[in-house]
Enzyme design. Structure first.
Site, PDB file in Angstrom:
ATOM      1  N   TYR A 145       5.308  -0.984   8.111  1.00 48.11           N
ATOM      2  CA  TYR A 145       4.796   0.388   8.084  1.00 48.11           C
ATOM      3  C   TYR A 145       5.935   1.396   8.037  1.00 48.11           C
ATOM      4  O   TYR A 145       5.969   2.276   7.170  1.00 48.11           O
ATOM      5  CB  TYR A 145       3.918   0.634   9.311  1.00 48.11           C
ATOM      6  CG  TYR A 145       3.233   1.971   9.335  1.00 48.11           C
ATOM      7  CD1 TYR A 145       2.198   2.255   8.450  1.00 48.11           C
ATOM      8  CD2 TYR A 145       3.590   2.949  10.258  1.00 48.11           C
ATOM      9  CE1 TYR A 145       1.553   3.489   8.469  1.00 48.11           C
ATOM     10  CE2 TYR A 145       2.951   4.180  10.290  1.00 48.11           C
ATOM     11  CZ  TYR A 145       1.930   4.441   9.400  1.00 48.11           C
ATOM     12  OH  TYR A 145       1.297   5.663   9.416  1.00 48.11           O
ATOM     13  N   THR A 189       0.831  -1.202   0.000  1.00 49.63           N
ATOM     14  CA  THR A 189       0.000   0.000   0.000  1.00 49.63           C
ATOM     15  C   THR A 189       0.867   1.255   0.000  1.00 49.63           C
ATOM     16  O   THR A 189       0.611   2.203  -0.752  1.00 49.63           O
ATOM     17  CB  THR A 189      -0.944   0.002   1.210  1.00 49.63           C
ATOM     18  OG1 THR A 189      -1.805  -1.146   1.129  1.00 49.63           O
ATOM     19  CG2 THR A 189      -1.778   1.262   1.251  1.00 49.63           C
TER      20      THR A 189
END
Length: 326
Positions: A145, A92
């Site tokens: 992340y 993402t």
């Protein structure tokens, strides 16, 4: 003349507030979300607005639309959510950045990347300035992340240098407010929900680790100011509230504001959890003329009212897609 603005992750906590503000300012908004952690109820009040359009789409897939600006906010942002599918989290951040940068290049428009204070990792410099390169574990459970966002920043600056894309990067520090997910694992939402239910409030370590909390309306103002800067203002620029508080102090304040009977209980500190997190916002003050205006107590009261209504209304306690019953 109104701009047509694409907001990826637009049904999420930050994205939905940004959509509200953009519409209030007279823009048209194309809200893109795959609803993994975004919630339909965050934007349902906008669906009858002719200037608002909702597109269910994953940012990792190619997108062909005509817009005037892009805010790239798409990515799960709490450890519970981004660790659920770490490979998808990295995709993402990285593929999503490539797709949005490619769209901005084709259209020759501004694109803003919502990066994060997590690029600093567990910092050895305090407070953190934009010149600090960070102290990140590249193979830890948070790295999907942390490193995904770091790679996204790399891509943004390579597109600036190689393709002259008018791209911008902000590094967002802990932000809170209405529409946070009650079960997202972040301290403000966790503590408020536990306090309203008079449950034990869970602290990790001794509660002495610090954070700096920025109310969502202040954050939205900063994003708009960054987008409005000339093309040569690229960032990165820290966005956050520089007033530091211990996690234990936050828990005690929330207990006081809710009138809760909750007790504090302590658990082992998670792996790679930063001990300190505080932004140096000198650049934001100088370049954007921005400083947070909403005090922590005032923002917490607004957030408590939201969660109190959510819990008392009998409505859904927001669940990400992967937590919902099949």
């Amino acid at each position: 003349m109104a701009n047509c603005v694409l907001v990826t992750g637009g049904a999420g906590f930050l994205g939905s507030h940004l959509c509200d503000r953009l519409l209030k300012d007279g823009n048209e908004v194309l809200c893109l979300d795959n609803f993994l952690t975004g919630m339909h109820r965050n934007i349902e009040h906008l669906l009858d607005n002719n200037s608002f359009k909702l597109l269910r789409h994953d940012v990792t897939l190619p997108l062909y639309v005509e817009v005037d600006e892009i805010y790239n906010l798409a990515c799960p942002a709490s450890p519970k959510h981004y660790q659920f599918d770490p490979v998808q989290t990295t995709k993402t951040s990285v593929i999503g950045a490539i797709n949005m940068l490619g769209l901005a290049k084709r259209l020759n428009i501004k694109v803003l990347q919502a990066s994060t204070s997590e690029v600093y990792g567990d910092p050895q410099v305090h407070p953190q300035t934009e010149a600090y390169w960070g102290h990140v574990n590249p193979i830890g459970i948070r790295s999907c992340y942390d490193e995904g966002k770091r790679c996204a920043e790399t891509l943004f600056f390579d597109y600036i240098r190689q393709h002259n894309v008018p791209a911008k990067v902000v590094r967002i520090f802990n932000t809170y407010g209405p529409r946070m997910l009650p079960n997202d694992g972040r301290v403000v939402s966790n503590f408020i929900v536990q306090a309203l239910r008079n449950e034990d409030i869970t602290l990790y370590g001794d509660g002495g680790q610090t954070r700096s909390f920025c109310y969502v309306d202040d954050l939205t103002n900063a994003l708009l100011r960054m987008m409005a800067t000339p093309a040569d203002v690229t960032g990165p620029i820290n966005i956050g509230n520089p007033i530091e508080i211990t996690i234990r102090g936050l828990a005690e304040l929330i207990i006081e504001l809710t009138g809760s009977t909750s007790r504090l209980v302590f658990r082992p500190l998670p792996v790679d959890d930063p001990r300190q997190r505080q932004p140096d916002i000198s650049k934001a003050r100088e370049i954007l003329g921005w400083t947070p205006a909403i005090a922590l107590q005032a923002g917490l009261i607004k957030s408590i009212d939201f969660f109190d209504y959510l819990l008392k209304s009998g409505g859904e306690v927001a669940l990400p897609a992967y937590d919902r019953p099949s």
